[in-house]
Write a protein that holds these residues in place. Structure first.
Motif, mmCIF file in Angstrom:
data_model
loop_
_atom_site.group_PDB
_atom_site.id
_atom_site.type_symbol
_atom_site.label_atom_id
_atom_site.label_comp_id
_atom_site.label_asym_id
_atom_site.label_seq_id
_atom_site.Cartn_x
_atom_site.Cartn_y
_atom_site.Cartn_z
ATOM 1 N N ASP A 273 0.847 -1.191 0.000
ATOM 2 C CA ASP A 273 0.000 0.000 0.000
ATOM 3 C C ASP A 273 0.881 1.239 0.000
ATOM 4 N N ARG A 274 0.254 2.404 0.076
ATOM 5 C CA ARG A 274 1.021 3.658 -0.035
ATOM 6 C C ARG A 274 1.895 3.910 1.199
ATOM 7 N N PHE A 275 1.641 3.132 2.281
ATOM 8 C CA PHE A 275 2.493 3.261 3.478
ATOM 9 C C PHE A 275 3.597 2.201 3.505
ATOM 10 N N ASN A 276 3.761 1.532 2.407
ATOM 11 C CA ASN A 276 4.810 0.510 2.261
ATOM 12 C C ASN A 276 4.519 -0.722 3.107
ATOM 13 N N ARG A 277 3.241 -1.002 3.311
ATOM 14 C CA ARG A 277 2.869 -2.221 4.027
ATOM 15 C C ARG A 277 2.458 -3.287 3.017
ATOM 16 N N SER A 278 2.950 -4.504 3.244
ATOM 17 C CA SER A 278 2.689 -5.583 2.300
ATOM 18 C C SER A 278 1.216 -5.971 2.334
ATOM 19 N N LEU A 279 0.576 -5.949 1.160
ATOM 20 C CA LEU A 279 -0.825 -6.351 1.039
ATOM 21 C C LEU A 279 -0.933 -7.817 0.635
ATOM 22 N N THR A 280 -0.145 -8.191 -0.312
ATOM 23 C CA THR A 280 -0.168 -9.589 -0.775
ATOM 24 C C THR A 280 1.074 -9.829 -1.612
ATOM 25 N N HIS A 281 1.447 -11.094 -1.733
ATOM 26 C CA HIS A 281 2.609 -11.397 -2.554
ATOM 27 C C HIS A 281 2.511 -12.830 -3.071
ATOM 28 N N TRP A 282 3.255 -13.080 -4.151
ATOM 29 C CA TRP A 282 3.326 -14.409 -4.763
ATOM 30 C C TRP A 282 4.792 -14.724 -4.996
ATOM 31 N N HIS A 283 5.206 -15.855 -4.463
ATOM 32 C CA HIS A 283 6.619 -16.180 -4.442
ATOM 33 C C HIS A 283 6.845 -17.469 -5.237
ATOM 34 N N TYR A 284 7.362 -17.340 -6.497
ATOM 35 C CA TYR A 284 7.521 -18.507 -7.365
ATOM 36 C C TYR A 284 8.961 -18.703 -7.833
ATOM 37 N N MET A 285 9.927 -18.055 -7.184
ATOM 38 C CA MET A 285 11.316 -18.181 -7.611
ATOM 39 C C MET A 285 12.187 -18.883 -6.560
ATOM 40 N N GLY A 286 11.547 -19.438 -5.534
ATOM 41 C CA GLY A 286 12.308 -20.144 -4.513
ATOM 42 C C GLY A 286 13.279 -19.224 -3.801
ATOM 43 N N GLY A 287 14.466 -19.710 -3.568
ATOM 44 C CA GLY A 287 15.458 -18.931 -2.848
ATOM 45 C C GLY A 287 16.113 -17.849 -3.687
ATOM 46 N N SER A 288 15.751 -17.731 -4.970
ATOM 47 C CA SER A 288 16.377 -16.731 -5.834
ATOM 48 C C SER A 288 15.582 -15.444 -5.903
ATOM 49 N N CYS A 289 14.485 -15.368 -5.172
ATOM 50 C CA CYS A 289 13.654 -14.162 -5.227
ATOM 51 C C CYS A 289 14.383 -13.014 -4.546
ATOM 52 N N PHE A 290 14.345 -11.857 -5.164
ATOM 53 C CA PHE A 290 15.082 -10.700 -4.681
ATOM 54 C C PHE A 290 14.225 -9.809 -3.784
ATOM 55 N N ILE A 291 12.930 -10.053 -3.767
ATOM 56 C CA ILE A 291 12.039 -9.159 -3.016
ATOM 57 C C ILE A 291 11.327 -9.880 -1.877
ATOM 58 N N HIS A 292 11.616 -11.186 -1.672
ATOM 59 C CA HIS A 292 11.003 -11.945 -0.596
ATOM 60 C C HIS A 292 12.071 -12.702 0.181
ATOM 61 N N GLY A 293 11.675 -13.243 1.298
ATOM 62 C CA GLY A 293 12.577 -14.084 2.071
ATOM 63 C C GLY A 293 13.589 -13.266 2.872
ATOM 64 N N ASN A 294 14.705 -13.925 3.205
ATOM 65 C CA ASN A 294 15.713 -13.285 4.032
ATOM 66 C C ASN A 294 16.425 -12.134 3.332
ATOM 67 N N ASN A 295 16.476 -12.210 2.026
ATOM 68 C CA ASN A 295 17.163 -11.161 1.258
ATOM 69 C C ASN A 295 16.152 -10.214 0.639
ATOM 70 N N ASN A 296 15.266 -9.725 1.480
ATOM 71 C CA ASN A 296 14.174 -8.883 1.008
ATOM 72 C C ASN A 296 14.698 -7.468 0.765
#
Length: 465
Positions: free
Chosen positions: A75-98
């Motif tokens: 949202d406009r306050f930078n709060r996560s509304l929803t996400h879809w994670h289909y790249m496993g550990g290589s995702c750059f915007i989810h997980g520990n390396n967010n």
């Protein structure tokens, strides 16, 4: 020619392979990156449009699955509304390396509310493409959409393609070299044959049948050159005939001039009667010689375009009556009969002097070829295509070969009778004058019946100035 065709063919093949190497080997990675960027931008546009619907979550999930994406919506306050994670550990915007918050900060700092770039995952070392943009307007954002997709390295693919291209290039260059030699030889052979024949033509051998068999263009060239050689042969024969006939027609009056001049000197110098007769012969032969020279000069001017038309408006029926009236004087002397038939006044606009010369030449020709009855018919008709003037004799007629050559210079058929002497150029002058006027003309003839020479004055010439 063979070498040039082979050279250009090979140059084309090598240029084709050069372009293929540049596109498939050197620029394959850049092309792939641009293609992925374009695809992810189009997906972002589609997702933002779907975001306004109630079922956008399911649609986002489907698109993420189909396109191997990680998707984050905030949202406009930078709060996560929803996400879809289909790249496993290589995702750059989810997980520990967010890195989603850092990306949104970059979006806010941009002028257009869009950020895209490439990065390497710190753990998996996978190259990824990141694309983020504002939902809504940059000044009043409703939220943020972040997309993340892997960039597959194409170095292995390039290596495979390079090896294949080396093999293909070597094989196809060899095939192209052989094929180009065959094609160049096939293309050049007809031209080489035609060139050799043309060299014979240049050395005066005119009875050549050019052979251009091989392809249509060469065959048409050969046909054209064959026709040209036949025409040159015909013109050469006509030139020889012209020289022979002109020499004969010039020699005869010159011989008579010399002979009668000697007779005046040796025999009739003191006899007034004989001297007058001999002088009259000299005058007539001089007139004949002058007429021949004048006809040659006039024909040369007509054919070189130096003679100009002096058009005027006049009644052709009246002029035709005048011409025939002058010829009627020959009836009592030589027994010729002249008949004129017209169907009324015929106002035309043309060169009166030259058209009169045409009619007189046709009448002189009819007198030369007339039958035993010595009848000559002159006719004027009004036709839809114009005013037709014809001169008919009752002679032996002409065959097709004679008809095809009757307007050539110095050509005379075997039925020629020299009762009325001419220069032999009358019909050639007729053709030249009528072509200057752009009038249709021709001759109709039947063996044993006679010949009719005709021409048609255009009806629109009445309005010409």
């Amino acid at each position: 020619m063979r070498l040039n065709i082979w050279f250009w063919f090979m140059e084309f093949v090598l240029l084709t392979f050069l372009l293929l190497w540049v596109c498939q080997v050197l620029f394959l990675q850049n092309f792939y990156d641009r293609m992925k960027t374009k695809d992810i931008m189009q997906l972002a546009d589609k997702m933002i449009a779907l975001y306004q619907t109630d079922n956008y979550a399911n649609e986002f999930s489907t698109l993420a699955t189909q396109n191997d994406l990680c998707v984050e919506v905030r949202d406009r306050f930078n709060r996560s509304l929803t996400h879809w994670h289909y790249m496993g550990g290589s995702c750059f915007i989810h997980g520990n390396n967010n890195h989603a918050s850092d990306i949104i900060r970059l979006v806010r700092e941009s002028q257009n509310g869009i950020y895209y770039g490439q990065d390497t995952h710190p753990v998996t070392n996978v190259n990824v493409l990141i694309y983020a943009r504002v939902i809504g307007s940059p000044s009043m954002p409703e939220g943020y959409l972040i997309l993340n997709t892997p960039l597959t390295p194409v170095s292995a693919t390039v290596s495979i393609i390079r090896r294949q291209l080396v093999i293909i290039t070597v094989l196809l260059v060899l095939i192209a070299a052989i094929l180009s030699m065959i094609v160049s030889d096939r293309l050049a052979k007809p031209i080489v044959r035609v060139t050799k024949d043309a060299q014979q033509l240049a050395h005066g051998k005119y009875d050549i049948q050019f052979d251009g068999s091989g392809y249509d263009e060469a065959e048409r060239l050969a046909e054209t050159l064959t026709y040209a050689s036949h025409e040159i042969n015909r013109v050469d024969a006509m030139q020889r005939d012209l020289i022979a006939n002109a020499s004969h027609d010039l020699r005869t009056p010159l011989t008579m001039l010399k002979a009668y001049a000697e007779m005046i000197r040796d025999l009739s110098g003191d006899n007034p009667v004989k001297r007058a007769e001999h002088l009259q012969v000299i005058i007539e032969e001089t007139d004949r010689l002058t007429a021949l020279v004048n006809d040659i000069l006039d024909l040369s001017k007509y054919e070189n375009g130096k003679m100009k038309l002096e058009r005027s408006e006049f009644d052709m029926e009246y002029r035709l009556n005048e011409i025939v009236e002058r010829y009627l004087g020959l009836s009592d002397v030589s027994g010729y009969s002249f008949t004129l038939e017209t169907d009324g006044e015929a106002i035309v606009n043309c060169d009166a002097v030259k058209i009169e010369q045409v009619i007189c030449n046709l009448m002189n020709n009819a007198m030369n070829y007339s039958g035993e009855d010595k009848q000559i018919f002159v006719k004027l008709q009004h036709l839809p295509e114009g005013i037709r003037i014809s001169v008919r004799d009752t002679g032996a007629g002409m065959d097709q070969e004679t008809l095809s050559r009757i307007f050539d210079k110095y050509y005379r058929s075997e039925n020629y009778k020299r009762e009325v002497r001419g220069t032999g150029l009358g019909l050639s002058i007729v053709k030249a004058i009528l072509r200057m006027h752009d009038y249709a003309f021709g001759v109709d003839s039947t063996i044993g019946v006679g010949s009719t020479f005709w021409f048609i004055i255009h009806p629109y010439d009445k309005q010409e100035s």
